[in-house]
Design a protein around this motif. Structure first.
Motif, PDB file in Angstrom:
ATOM      1  N   ALA A 104       0.836  -1.201   0.000  1.00 56.55           N
ATOM      2  CA  ALA A 104       0.000   0.000   0.000  1.00 56.55           C
ATOM      3  C   ALA A 104       0.867   1.247   0.000  1.00 56.55           C
ATOM      4  CB  ALA A 104      -0.928   0.000   1.208  1.00 56.55           C
ATOM      5  N   PHE A 105       1.996   1.194   0.734  1.00 56.48           N
ATOM      6  CA  PHE A 105       2.895   2.349   0.761  1.00 56.48           C
ATOM      7  C   PHE A 105       3.607   2.508  -0.578  1.00 56.48           C
ATOM      8  CE2 PHE A 105       2.256   2.543   5.267  1.00 56.48           C
ATOM      9  CZ  PHE A 105       2.469   3.875   5.542  1.00 56.48           C
ATOM     10  N   VAL A 106       4.028   1.376  -1.151  1.00 57.95           N
ATOM     11  CA  VAL A 106       4.742   1.456  -2.434  1.00 57.95           C
ATOM     12  C   VAL A 106       3.818   2.035  -3.505  1.00 57.95           C
ATOM     13  CG1 VAL A 106       5.775   0.068  -4.265  1.00 57.95           C
ATOM     14  CG2 VAL A 106       6.384  -0.358  -1.902  1.00 57.95           C
ATOM     15  N   SER A 107       2.547   1.613  -3.503  1.00 57.06           N
ATOM     16  CA  SER A 107       1.670   2.154  -4.545  1.00 57.06           C
ATOM     17  C   SER A 107       1.307   3.607  -4.263  1.00 57.06           C
ATOM     18  CB  SER A 107       0.423   1.305  -4.728  1.00 57.06           C
ATOM     19  OG  SER A 107      -0.194   1.084  -3.521  1.00 57.06           O
ATOM     20  N   MET A 108       1.455   4.038  -3.009  1.00 57.77           N
ATOM     21  CA  MET A 108       1.279   5.467  -2.741  1.00 57.77           C
ATOM     22  C   MET A 108       2.448   6.253  -3.328  1.00 57.77           C
ATOM     23  SD  MET A 108       1.140   7.454   0.870  1.00 57.77           S
ATOM     24  CE  MET A 108       2.843   7.214   1.276  1.00 57.77           C
ATOM     25  N   TRP A 109       3.674   5.722  -3.130  1.00 57.56           N
ATOM     26  CA  TRP A 109       4.850   6.442  -3.628  1.00 57.56           C
ATOM     27  C   TRP A 109       4.897   6.410  -5.139  1.00 57.56           C
ATOM     28  CZ3 TRP A 109       7.683   2.982   0.296  1.00 57.56           C
ATOM     29  CH2 TRP A 109       7.619   3.561   1.570  1.00 57.56           C
ATOM     30  N   GLU A 110       4.586   5.247  -5.721  1.00 58.03           N
ATOM     31  CA  GLU A 110       4.850   5.089  -7.150  1.00 58.03           C
ATOM     32  C   GLU A 110       3.651   5.376  -8.032  1.00 58.03           C
ATOM     33  OE1 GLU A 110       6.498   1.227  -7.546  1.00 58.03           O
ATOM     34  OE2 GLU A 110       8.389   1.811  -6.571  1.00 58.03           O
ATOM     35  N   GLN A 111       2.446   5.057  -7.542  1.00 58.67           N
ATOM     36  CA  GLN A 111       1.286   5.170  -8.427  1.00 58.67           C
ATOM     37  C   GLN A 111       0.323   6.255  -8.002  1.00 58.67           C
ATOM     38  OE1 GLN A 111      -0.545   1.350  -8.838  1.00 58.67           O
ATOM     39  NE2 GLN A 111       1.414   0.389  -9.137  1.00 58.67           N
ATOM     40  N   ASN A 112       0.751   7.104  -7.095  1.00 61.26           N
ATOM     41  CA  ASN A 112      -0.094   8.232  -6.744  1.00 61.26           C
ATOM     42  C   ASN A 112      -1.391   7.820  -6.030  1.00 61.26           C
ATOM     43  OD1 ASN A 112      -0.755  10.896  -6.599  1.00 61.26           O
ATOM     44  ND2 ASN A 112      -1.550  11.043  -8.680  1.00 61.26           N
ATOM     45  N   HIS A 113      -1.351   6.655  -5.362  1.00 64.64           N
ATOM     46  CA  HIS A 113      -2.516   6.253  -4.571  1.00 64.64           C
ATOM     47  C   HIS A 113      -2.516   7.032  -3.253  1.00 64.64           C
ATOM     48  CE1 HIS A 113      -3.127   2.141  -6.699  1.00 64.64           C
ATOM     49  NE2 HIS A 113      -3.170   3.149  -7.516  1.00 64.64           N
ATOM     50  N   GLY A 114      -3.618   6.927  -2.516  1.00 60.06           N
ATOM     51  CA  GLY A 114      -3.732   7.696  -1.280  1.00 60.06           C
ATOM     52  C   GLY A 114      -2.941   7.086  -0.135  1.00 60.06           C
ATOM     53  N   ASN A 288      -4.621   7.207 -18.073  1.00 63.95           N
ATOM     54  CA  ASN A 288      -4.336   7.571 -16.693  1.00 63.95           C
ATOM     55  C   ASN A 288      -5.600   7.324 -15.872  1.00 63.95           C
ATOM     56  OD1 ASN A 288      -3.759   8.720 -14.273  1.00 63.95           O
ATOM     57  ND2 ASN A 288      -3.612  10.810 -15.045  1.00 63.95           N
ATOM     58  N   LEU A 289      -5.705   6.098 -15.326  1.00 64.93           N
ATOM     59  CA  LEU A 289      -6.966   5.713 -14.688  1.00 64.93           C
ATOM     60  C   LEU A 289      -7.174   6.425 -13.356  1.00 64.93           C
ATOM     61  CD1 LEU A 289      -6.727   1.991 -15.600  1.00 64.93           C
ATOM     62  CD2 LEU A 289      -8.357   3.611 -16.494  1.00 64.93           C
ATOM     63  N   VAL A 290      -6.057   6.696 -12.669  1.00 67.27           N
ATOM     64  CA  VAL A 290      -6.193   7.408 -11.388  1.00 67.27           C
ATOM     65  C   VAL A 290      -6.746   8.814 -11.648  1.00 67.27           C
ATOM     66  CG1 VAL A 290      -4.939   8.271  -9.399  1.00 67.27           C
ATOM     67  CG2 VAL A 290      -4.348   6.073 -10.343  1.00 67.27           C
ATOM     68  N   GLY A 291      -6.249   9.450 -12.712  1.00 72.07           N
ATOM     69  CA  GLY A 291      -6.730  10.787 -13.060  1.00 72.07           C
ATOM     70  C   GLY A 291      -8.209  10.773 -13.406  1.00 72.07           C
ATOM     71  N   LEU A 292      -8.607   9.729 -14.173  1.00 72.19           N
ATOM     72  CA  LEU A 292     -10.016   9.645 -14.577  1.00 72.19           C
ATOM     73  C   LEU A 292     -10.920   9.481 -13.367  1.00 72.19           C
ATOM     74  CD1 LEU A 292     -10.165   7.349 -17.718  1.00 72.19           C
ATOM     75  CD2 LEU A 292     -10.660   9.765 -17.574  1.00 72.19           C
ATOM     76  N   SER A 293     -10.436   8.684 -12.382  1.00 66.93           N
ATOM     77  CA  SER A 293     -11.299   8.400 -11.240  1.00 66.93           C
ATOM     78  C   SER A 293     -11.393   9.588 -10.289  1.00 66.93           C
ATOM     79  CB  SER A 293     -10.785   7.176 -10.494  1.00 66.93           C
ATOM     80  OG  SER A 293      -9.552   7.490  -9.904  1.00 66.93           O
ATOM     81  N   ARG A 294     -10.678  10.666 -10.615  1.00 65.68           N
ATOM     82  CA  ARG A 294     -10.809  11.863  -9.787  1.00 65.68           C
ATOM     83  C   ARG A 294     -11.429  13.003 -10.570  1.00 65.68           C
ATOM     84  NH1 ARG A 294      -4.880  11.316  -6.997  1.00 65.68           N
ATOM     85  NH2 ARG A 294      -5.404   9.449  -5.835  1.00 65.68           N
ATOM     86  N   GLY A 295     -11.746  12.761 -11.828  1.00 61.90           N
ATOM     87  CA  GLY A 295     -12.269  13.835 -12.670  1.00 61.90           C
ATOM     88  C   GLY A 295     -13.748  14.056 -12.475  1.00 61.90           C
ATOM     89  N   MET A 296     -14.323  14.813 -13.389  1.00 59.11           N
ATOM     90  CA  MET A 296     -15.723  15.185 -13.257  1.00 59.11           C
ATOM     91  C   MET A 296     -16.641  13.967 -13.422  1.00 59.11           C
ATOM     92  SD  MET A 296     -17.587  18.298 -15.135  1.00 59.11           S
ATOM     93  CE  MET A 296     -17.786  17.595 -16.732  1.00 59.11           C
ATOM     94  N   HIS A 297     -16.241  13.031 -14.286  1.00 61.08           N
ATOM     95  CA  HIS A 297     -17.098  11.881 -14.558  1.00 61.08           C
ATOM     96  C   HIS A 297     -16.664  10.656 -13.773  1.00 61.08           C
ATOM     97  CE1 HIS A 297     -19.235  13.966 -17.641  1.00 61.08           C
ATOM     98  NE2 HIS A 297     -18.110  14.358 -18.190  1.00 61.08           N
ATOM     99  N   ARG A 298     -16.154  10.878 -12.538  1.00 58.12           N
ATOM    100  CA  ARG A 298     -15.571   9.751 -11.818  1.00 58.12           C
ATOM    101  C   ARG A 298     -16.570   8.634 -11.561  1.00 58.12           C
ATOM    102  NH1 ARG A 298     -15.338  14.289  -9.121  1.00 58.12           N
ATOM    103  NH2 ARG A 298     -16.715  14.636  -7.358  1.00 58.12           N
ATOM    104  N   LEU A 299     -17.805   8.992 -11.233  1.00 55.68           N
ATOM    105  CA  LEU A 299     -18.801   7.973 -10.944  1.00 55.68           C
ATOM    106  C   LEU A 299     -18.975   7.057 -12.147  1.00 55.68           C
ATOM    107  CD1 LEU A 299     -21.124   7.082  -8.943  1.00 55.68           C
ATOM    108  CD2 LEU A 299     -22.600   8.340 -10.472  1.00 55.68           C
TER     109      LEU A 299
END
Ligand code: ZN
Length: 404
Positions: A104-114, A288-299
């Motif tokens: 979980a920490f590695v994906s926070m550092w590398e993949q911009n997860h929370g 960029n799936l992380v970006g999409l899931s934070r955009g206007m159409h995330r739902l």
């Protein structure tokens, strides 16, 4: 080496269920403890430049090393000697939970997860065994370390020659499941580029558009169920928290969510097979799936489940000997697939692509898929030729044989 994961439904006895529940709780406590240790370390290093905290101060020496997976495993071994409830649980399995936190920490550092969060009671839903005994699977029973033989419904047989390496026990609202990772000591050949190439563009108007003109509408699993979900959640909110009726109502919400996830996965699998039916190469955009899931159409983006679809498509391609590759996704909707000229941004309402340079006309999403196709063919070293009616073929460049 070649791994596949098989999932089966378990039929545990009442005492086994109690044991599973107790284990999940222990895993949760270990996870939270390890996370707190890491979090405290971080907080002790960060300090506001203009103020000193009056409320609290972390007393961790300045030269204390950052807690890592290895150091936390060590302290776990020490803690197991003192705590009864830790002793009852398999040690390797607890280490896997620490590894999960590390991930979980590695994906926070590398993949911009929370930042990893603490798990509330009931939030830990699985634990795994990295090692199993010899022949853990015998006539309808799976033998797990410490827990013992658990009855299960073997809905499909595992092909011969595989060794069961790992197991993960998962709790869902519909029951307990086991995921078995089976390893074969063979190296299946990776698919090589061959046959007909298909470019794929994903979007929200049509879920999938392929370069040969197939348009698939987007199913709205979650969005369609919102009304029902609202009703069920309303019923939960009118019950007394923690009561039997409250639990019953909660289960209904959870089973609706599970049902929707199952529907989505099933649909993704079927669509992947349909795409692979007459293709030798499949190219998709690297979004960029992380970006999409934070955009206007995330739902809607999350309801479509693009990430899961790409994973399933990649697996299906591998199984069916179809070459799969991701290509650059930038400006796929702005470039003309026929002449390669950038035509400028299209409005979302503009559904057709009409090139001002060469006059090529086609559906907007199909044009984007064709751009993906052209890029993919170029990436595997083919020269691209356009036939009539928007049909693209790649001609492999003949490699010169190396001098002997
Ligand atoms: Zn053009």
């Amino acid at each position: 080496m070649f791994n596949l994961t098989y999932e089966f439904k378990l039929k545990p006895t009442q005492s086994q269920i109690a044991m599973f529940e107790e284990w999940l709780e222990t895993h949760r406590r270990v996870y939270n403890h390890a996370l707190a240790e890491r979090k405290d370390w971080y907080k002790s290093r960060s300090c506001q430049v203009n103020a000193c905290s009056l409320h609290s101060c972390y007393i961790i020496p300045a030269d204390a090393p950052r807690p890592t997976f290895a150091s936390q495993c060590k302290s776990l071994t020490a803690a197991r000697k003192e705590n009864e409830y830790l002793k009852r649980v398999n040690a390797q399995s607890l280490q896997q939970t620490l590894r999960r936190l590390e991930k979980a920490f590695v994906s926070m550092w590398e993949q911009n997860h929370g930042f990893p969060r603490f798990k509330k009671p009931g939030r830990m839903r699985s634990f795994s065994f990295p090692q199993l005994g010899v022949n853990p699977l015998t006539n309808g029973f799976v033998k797990l370390p410490v827990i013992g033989a658990v009855s299960m419904r073997q809905s499909r047989s595992i092909p011969d020659g595989g060794v069961i390496k790992q197991a993960r026990v998962v709790k869902r609202v519909s029951g307990w499941y086991v995921m078995l990772t089976v390893q074969w000591d063979v190296n299946p050949p990776q698919p090589i580029p061959h046959g007909e190439a298909v470019g794929i563009d994903v979007g929200l108007t049509s879920f999938v558009a392929t370069s040969n003109g197939l348009l698939v509408k987007r199913p709205r699993f979650f969005v369609d169920a919102l009304r029902k979900l609202k009703l069920l959640q309303q019923r939960v909110s009118r019950k007394r928290i923690g009561s039997n009726n409250w639990h019953k109502a909660q289960r209904k919400v959870a089973s609706l969510h599970e049902y929707l996830a199952n529907c989505r996965k099933d649909w993704h699998r079927k669509l992947s097979h349909q795409i692979c039916n007459n293709a030798g190469m499949v190219f998709v955009e690297d979004l960029n799936l992380v970006g999409l899931s934070r955009g206007m159409h995330r739902l809607h983006c999350l309801d479509a489940g693009f990430g899961q679809f790409f994973n399933i498509l990649e697996q299906t391609c591998f199984k069916r000997d179809v070459y799969f590759q991701k290509v650059d996704s930038r400006k796929t909707s702005q470039i003309c697939p026929s002449c390669g000229v950038q035509t400028g941004k299209k409005e979302l309402s503009e559904r057709t692509h009409i090139c001002s340079n060469c006059g090529y006309t086609t559906d907007r999403d199909v044009a984007a898929a064709q751009v993906v196709l052209v890029r993919g063919l170029a990436a595997v070293g083919h020269t691209v030729k356009m036939l009539a009616e928007g049909k693209f073929v790649g001609i492999p460049v003949k490699q010169e044989s190396p001098p002997l």
